[in-house]
Structures are given as structure tokens and as C-alpha cells.
Design an enzyme around this catalytic site. Structure first.
Site, PDB file in Angstrom:
ATOM      1  N   THR A  83      34.715  46.912  29.754  1.00 36.27           N
ATOM      2  CA  THR A  83      35.506  46.306  28.672  1.00 36.27           C
ATOM      3  C   THR A  83      34.950  44.910  28.439  1.00 36.27           C
ATOM      4  O   THR A  83      35.479  43.929  28.963  1.00 36.27           O
ATOM      5  CB  THR A  83      37.000  46.228  29.043  1.00 36.27           C
ATOM      6  OG1 THR A  83      37.125  45.740  30.387  1.00 36.27           O
ATOM      7  CG2 THR A  83      37.677  47.571  28.932  1.00 36.27           C
ATOM      8  N   ARG A 151      38.951  46.658  42.513  1.00 34.92           N
ATOM      9  CA  ARG A 151      38.991  45.331  43.140  1.00 34.92           C
ATOM     10  C   ARG A 151      37.748  45.038  43.954  1.00 34.92           C
ATOM     11  O   ARG A 151      37.719  44.086  44.734  1.00 34.92           O
ATOM     12  CB  ARG A 151      40.176  45.269  44.107  1.00 34.92           C
ATOM     13  CG  ARG A 151      41.491  44.949  43.455  1.00 34.92           C
ATOM     14  CD  ARG A 151      42.560  45.008  44.509  1.00 34.92           C
ATOM     15  NE  ARG A 151      43.729  44.230  44.141  1.00 34.92           N
ATOM     16  CZ  ARG A 151      44.842  44.208  44.851  1.00 34.92           C
ATOM     17  NH1 ARG A 151      44.939  44.909  45.946  1.00 34.92           N
ATOM     18  NH2 ARG A 151      45.855  43.471  44.462  1.00 34.92           N
ATOM     19  N   LYS A 203      45.727  42.352  38.167  1.00 32.05           N
ATOM     20  CA  LYS A 203      44.257  42.360  38.194  1.00 32.05           C
ATOM     21  C   LYS A 203      43.699  41.077  37.566  1.00 32.05           C
ATOM     22  O   LYS A 203      42.797  40.427  38.112  1.00 32.05           O
ATOM     23  CB  LYS A 203      43.744  43.586  37.422  1.00 32.05           C
ATOM     24  CG  LYS A 203      42.286  43.547  37.058  1.00 32.05           C
ATOM     25  CD  LYS A 203      41.424  43.638  38.283  1.00 32.05           C
ATOM     26  CE  LYS A 203      39.970  43.336  37.984  1.00 32.05           C
ATOM     27  NZ  LYS A 203      39.123  43.433  39.149  1.00 32.05           N
ATOM     28  N   ASN A 207      41.390  37.594  39.424  1.00 28.30           N
ATOM     29  CA  ASN A 207      40.109  37.006  39.018  1.00 28.30           C
ATOM     30  C   ASN A 207      40.299  35.607  38.440  1.00 28.30           C
ATOM     31  O   ASN A 207      39.445  34.731  38.599  1.00 28.30           O
ATOM     32  CB  ASN A 207      39.395  37.916  38.017  1.00 28.30           C
ATOM     33  CG  ASN A 207      38.701  39.080  38.721  1.00 28.30           C
ATOM     34  OD1 ASN A 207      38.607  39.092  39.944  1.00 28.30           O
ATOM     35  ND2 ASN A 207      38.228  40.047  37.960  1.00 28.30           N
ATOM     36  N   CYS A 257      33.234  39.719  35.463  1.00 29.27           N
ATOM     37  CA  CYS A 257      34.667  39.689  35.798  1.00 29.27           C
ATOM     38  C   CYS A 257      35.260  38.291  35.617  1.00 29.27           C
ATOM     39  O   CYS A 257      36.012  38.048  34.683  1.00 29.27           O
ATOM     40  CB  CYS A 257      34.857  40.159  37.223  1.00 29.27           C
ATOM     41  SG  CYS A 257      34.035  41.720  37.527  1.00 29.27           S
TER      42      CYS A 257
HETATM   43  N1  SAJ Z   1      31.166  31.711  42.747  1.00 22.52           N
HETATM   44  C1  SAJ Z   1      31.097  30.338  42.911  1.00 22.52           C
HETATM   45  N2  SAJ Z   1      31.678  29.803  44.015  1.00 22.52           N
HETATM   46  C2  SAJ Z   1      32.302  30.569  44.955  1.00 22.52           C
HETATM   47  C3  SAJ Z   1      32.385  31.956  44.770  1.00 22.52           C
HETATM   48  C4  SAJ Z   1      31.801  32.497  43.639  1.00 22.52           C
HETATM   49  O1  SAJ Z   1      30.540  29.610  42.092  1.00 22.52           O
HETATM   50  O2  SAJ Z   1      32.780  30.013  45.935  1.00 22.52           O
HETATM   51  C5  SAJ Z   1      30.539  32.321  41.553  1.00 22.52           C
HETATM   52  C6  SAJ Z   1      29.467  33.332  41.921  1.00 22.52           C
HETATM   53  O3  SAJ Z   1      28.245  32.716  42.197  1.00 22.52           O
HETATM   54  C7  SAJ Z   1      29.428  34.201  40.678  1.00 22.52           C
HETATM   55  C8  SAJ Z   1      30.885  34.181  40.206  1.00 22.52           C
HETATM   56  O4  SAJ Z   1      31.501  33.079  40.859  1.00 22.52           O
HETATM   57  O5  SAJ Z   1      28.590  33.645  39.689  1.00 22.52           O
HETATM   58  C9  SAJ Z   1      31.652  35.435  40.521  1.00 22.52           C
HETATM   59  O6  SAJ Z   1      31.325  35.921  41.805  1.00 22.52           O
HETATM   60  P1  SAJ Z   1      32.429  36.461  42.829  1.00 22.52           P
HETATM   61  O7  SAJ Z   1      31.720  36.882  44.063  1.00 22.52           O
HETATM   62  O8  SAJ Z   1      33.512  35.472  42.976  1.00 22.52           O
HETATM   63  O9  SAJ Z   1      33.105  37.692  42.093  1.00 22.52           O
HETATM   64  P2  SAJ Z   1      32.581  38.972  41.289  1.00 22.52           P
HETATM   65  O10 SAJ Z   1      32.658  38.659  39.830  1.00 22.52           O
HETATM   66  O11 SAJ Z   1      31.293  39.484  41.806  1.00 22.52           O
HETATM   67  O12 SAJ Z   1      33.764  40.000  41.676  1.00 22.52           O
HETATM   68  C10 SAJ Z   1      35.101  39.647  41.362  1.00 22.52           C
HETATM   69  C11 SAJ Z   1      35.975  39.895  42.605  1.00 22.52           C
HETATM   70  N3  SAJ Z   1      37.292  39.309  42.393  1.00 22.52           N
HETATM   71  C12 SAJ Z   1      37.923  38.551  43.329  1.00 22.52           C
HETATM   72  O13 SAJ Z   1      37.411  38.274  44.370  1.00 22.52           O
HETATM   73  C13 SAJ Z   1      39.282  38.092  42.985  1.00 22.52           C
HETATM   74  C14 SAJ Z   1      36.071  41.397  42.873  1.00 22.52           C
HETATM   75  O14 SAJ Z   1      36.969  41.654  43.944  1.00 22.52           O
HETATM   76  C15 SAJ Z   1      36.542  42.124  41.611  1.00 22.52           C
HETATM   77  O15 SAJ Z   1      36.639  43.524  41.822  1.00 22.52           O
HETATM   78  C16 SAJ Z   1      35.527  41.864  40.527  1.00 22.52           C
HETATM   79  O16 SAJ Z   1      35.527  40.441  40.267  1.00 22.52           O
HETATM   80  C17 SAJ Z   1      35.911  42.636  39.284  1.00 22.52           C
HETATM   81  O17 SAJ Z   1      35.232  43.658  39.019  1.00 22.52           O
HETATM   82  O18 SAJ Z   1      36.902  42.308  38.636  1.00 22.52           O
END
Ligand code: SAJ
Length: 416
Positions: A83, A151, A203, A207, A257
Site C-alpha cells: 500500500t 509486524r 499497526k 511504526n 513502513c
Molecule cells: N532507524 C534509525 N534509527 C534507529 C532505528 C532505525 O534511523 O534507531 C532507521 C533505519 O535505518 C531505517 C528506518 O529507521 O532507515 C526504519 O528501519 P526499522 O528497522 O526501524 O524498521 P523497518 O521499517 O525495517 O520495519 C518496521 C518495524 N516496525 C517497528 O519496529 C515498530 C517492523 O516491525 C514492521 O513490521 C515494519 O516496519 C512494517 O512492515 O511495518
């Protein structure tokens, strides 16, 4: 053996289909991308995830997982299509609606329809349920409708699909219970039952929480940089407090996400969501902040060469969607800098094949993604091939204290 149709074979759909096939279901994965289906039929998967390929080959050899461009009759239908955000950042639900429409002719009494795709709150009740009813189905009576958001964390999807807690929203209690019976058959995590709109908003809140947390440390990075304070040390010390859990600043927030979902809340109540919107803006401004820092670092150098380490949106995966690293590289190229990129996880972009090749005669190594390969490099050795031994580590992966490479000037977000 129950038959499951998984609509959409992307980052969520394919691993889900594989896990279900490995857990006693007969699974058909459906996608309209014929080339993708052909590749899957040939045993090639397009997603880099630990253990996915192994499990995929296993369920394929046992003939438990098939692929098709069209849905067929089944007991359970899961919609896991993307989406994306539209240009105005609102949610484009076209894929979900097309998936629902394509399964309408296949739905039979007693079927369970589960939406896993991330959607704005109230979408199931206001858009999807009416579609089903127009086709003659009595939702909650002869067709069970549930929303069960995925998730899983990219980079750890296979494990998290089995162990994570799940929230299930049902149109009726019975709908949620039917879905819980299904997820309970393979899930080790806890299952919580709720209604559709609560599960949809849960959800998005998850995020958004992470996005706002990162925005806070990113904003703090700008403030500390302005005041000459080491933000990384401030965060490390603040996290010693038992109720403080700050995330890490970086070059920006990417992926499909965190960079997208918070806007699905904003679109539903724009005047009530200033914090969520501002957090998005703060994170979206980080690539420009990094470009500015790079400009300062190489100012005065004659035609500076920059070696960029990492293009994907986060470490140890090859996903480029909404990647801040990619945005930074494009900006730096537009500014006229000579850029070489090295990312061992991204094969779709032509770059250098090794770190030494990327840093040859470089004036700066710019680390934008926290791949493990970059943690274990000998930067002192690499510096021998550089014109200027300068490293800007925007992911804080090189320990500054135990700095064994004295020749290198190591910059990070806490001292730059
Ligand atoms: N990031 C930072 N600092 C941090 C952690 C992450 O700058 O301390 C950045 C990462 O480098 C990246 C972005 O945030 O660019 C997102 O990365 P992420 O590892 O936080 O998350 P995603 O997008 O890979 O996955 C998230 C997860 N959501 C949560 O942890 C609440 C995952 O569990 C979800 O299933 C996923 O979104 C989704 O599909 O919605």
C-alpha cells in the site's frame, strides 16, 4: 490440509506463504508480476532474508507451495500486497482493492479473509466490508473478515513471523476468533483479539512511535551539533535511565513502513496530528543535513572523491525503498562530487565490487548503512589507498574509543 491463498509475493507475502507451507498448509502464492512468478517457479527468490531461501527450497521440493497469477478456491485468503503512498502522502489502496475484487468470485461459505497490508484506520469497515457485501456475502455470518497487521522486521522476517505477538481485529468476535485459530496453528507469540479499526490504528501507532522516537534523536543531533555537544554520548547516558529508550540518530528514516505509515494517520485527522507530521518532516530532512555536513568536511579539497558505503535503507538488507542513503548519493552527485558506491547487499545498482576499489584515491569514506561487512573492515589498511584518510560514519558503527586506526580522522554525528 487447508488451502491458503496469499495475495502478493513481496517482502511479507512470500515469507508468509513459505512459513505457512512449512506449517501444514497447502499454499498458492498469487502475484500479477508474471516474471516474478517465473523466477519463483525456477527456484529463484528476490528477497534477501536469513533462512528464507532454505525454507523456500524445502517447501518447493515437497510441493506444498505453488504460484499462480490468479486466485482460486481456498479456505483462507491473505492479502499482503503493498500500500504505497500517493504523491500527497495519502495511502494508495488500489492493490488491496484489486486483490479483494479478484478473490470475490472464489469466496465460499465459511471462508476467512485476512488483510495484512497496512491501511488507514476504518478502511476495513468503510471500504473493504462494503465491497464484500455488494458481492452478496454476509460478513460475519458466511464470510469471516479480519485485519491482522504484519509486524516483522526486514532482516529477521522468517524468525519474527513465527515468534512475534500478533493483534487481530475482527468484524465480529467470531471473525477474530477464526483468524486467531489460524494464526495460533503456527505462531509462538501471543495473540490479542480486537476489532478492525483498533487493529488498523495499532499497526500505525507502532511504526509512528518508532518514527517519532527517531525524529527526537535526529532533532537532538542538530541541536547538539549547533551547541558543540556529542549527541551520541548524550543518548548513551540518557538511556541509562530505566524509563528512557531512545533510538539512534542517522542519515534519515527509510523503508516502506516508518517513512510512509505515519501519513496514513495524518490523512485521517490532519489538524489533530501535528507531532506525527513534524516528526516525518524532521526525519525527511536528515539527508540534506548529512549532505551539508559532507560539504563542510570536504570544503577546500581539490575535486574531492567520496566513497559511499551503503545504499540500502538499513543494515544487512538490499532494500532501496525510500532509502536516505540513495537520496544522499543523488544529491551529492547533483552537487558535482565524484562518487563511488559500495554496497555488498545491493546488486541492482552498479557500484564497486569491493571496499578497496571504492576508496582508491578517495578523500572521504561516507558510511550511510550499517551493514556488518562495514563494521569488520580494517579502516587503517583502507586508508593507505585514500588521498585523504577521512571517514564520516553516520551510523556510528566504528567504535570511536577503541580507535585502532590513528591515521584516520573519524567523524560521526556526535563530533561533526
Ligand atoms: N532507524 C534509525 N534509527 C534507529 C532505528 C532505525 O534511523 O534507531 C532507521 C533505519 O535505518 C531505517 C528506518 O529507521 O532507515 C526504519 O528501519 P526499522 O528497522 O526501524 O524498521 P523497518 O521499517 O525495517 O520495519 C518496521 C518495524 N516496525 C517497528 O519496529 C515498530 C517492523 O516491525 C514492521 O513490521 C515494519 O516496519 C512494517 O512492515 O511495518
Amino acid at each position: 490440509m487447508k488451502q491458503v491463498i496469499v495475495m502478493g509475493l513481496g517482502y511479507i507475502g512470500l515469507p508468509t506463504a513459505v512459513i505457512l507451507a512449512a506449517n501444514g498448509y497447502r499454499v498458492t502464492g498469487v502475484d500479477r508480476d508474471i516474471k516474478l512468478l517465473q523466477e519463483l517457479e525456477q527456484g529463484k527468490i528476490h528477497i534477501e532474508e536469513p533462512n528464507l531461501n532454505l525454507l523456500f527450497q524445502q517447501v518447493r521440493s515437497e510441493k506444498k507451495l505453488r504460484f499462480s497469477p490468479q486466485p482460486e478456491n481456498a479456505d483462507i485468503f491473505i492479502i499482503a500486497v503493498p500500500t504505497p503512498a500517493r504523491a500527497d502522502k495519502s495511502c494508495d489502496m488500489t492493490n488491496v482493492l484489486q486483490a479483494v475484487e479478484s478473490i470475490l468470485p472464489q469466496l465460499q461459505t465459511g471462508n476467512l479473509l485476512i488483510i495484512e497490508s497496512t491501511i488507514p484506520p476504518l478502511s476495513c469497515e468503510e471500504i473493504i466490508k462494503p465491497l464484500l457485501e455488494e458481492a452478496g456475502h454476509k460478513v460475519g455470518e458466511n464470510l469471516f473478515l479480519a485485519f491482522c497487521p504484519e509486524r516483522v522486521l526486514p532482516g529477521d522476517i522468517v524468525r519474527e513471523l513465527l515468534v512475534n505477538n500478533r493483534v487481530i481485529g475482527g468484524f465480529t468476535r467470531r471473525c477474530a476468533q477464526e483468524a486467531a485459530k489460524f494464526y495460533g496453528s503456527f505462531l509462538q507469540g501471543e495473540i490479542s483479539l480486537s476489532d478492525l479499526k483498533t487493529a488498523e490504528m495499532t499497526k500505525l501507532l507502532e511504526n509512528t512511535f518508532r518514527d517519532v522516537n527517531i525524529a527526537l534523536v535526529n532533532e537532538m543531533t542538530r541541536i547538539c551539533s549547533h551547541l558543540g555537544i556529542d549527541v551520541l554520548e548524550v543518548i548513551r547516558l540518557a538511556n541509562k535511565h530505566p524509563r528512557v529508550k531512545l533510538l539512534q540518530p542517522g542519515p534519515g528514516v527509510g523503508g516502506h513502513c516508518l517513512a510512509v505509515d505515519p501519513y496514513f494517520i495524518v490523512e485521517k485527522a490532519p489538524s489533530l496530528a501535528p507531532l506525527i507530521k513534524t516528526a516525518r518532516e524532521v526525519n525527511a530532512s536528515m539527508p540534506a543535513f548529512i549532505v551539508e555536513k559532507v560539504q563542510n568536511l570536504v570544503a577546500g579539497m581539490d575535486k574531492p572523491h567520496i566513497a559511499v558505503f551503503g545504499l540500502s535503507y538499513k543494515g544487512n538488507i538490499g532494500d532501496l525503498r525510500e532509502s536516505p542513503a540513495w537520496e544522499i548519493v543523488k544529491s551529492l552527485r547533483q552537487e558535482g562530487y565524484s562518487i563511488k558506491v559500495f554496497d555488498p547487499h545491493v546488486r541492482s545498482v552498479s557500484g564497486e565490487n569491493s571496499a578497496p576499489a571504492a576508496v582508491k584515491d578517495a578523500d572521504l569514506i561516507l558510511i550511510l548503512t550499517e551493514h556488518d561487512e562495514f563494521r569488520h573492515l580494517d579502516y587503517d589498511e583502507l586508508a593507505a589507498g585514500m588521498r585523504t584518510p577521512l571517514v564520516f560514519d553516520t551510523r556510528n558503527i566504528i567504535p570511536a574509543r577503541a580507535n585502532p586506526f590513528s591515521r584516520i580522522r573519524l567523524c560521526h554525528l556526535g563530533n561533526t
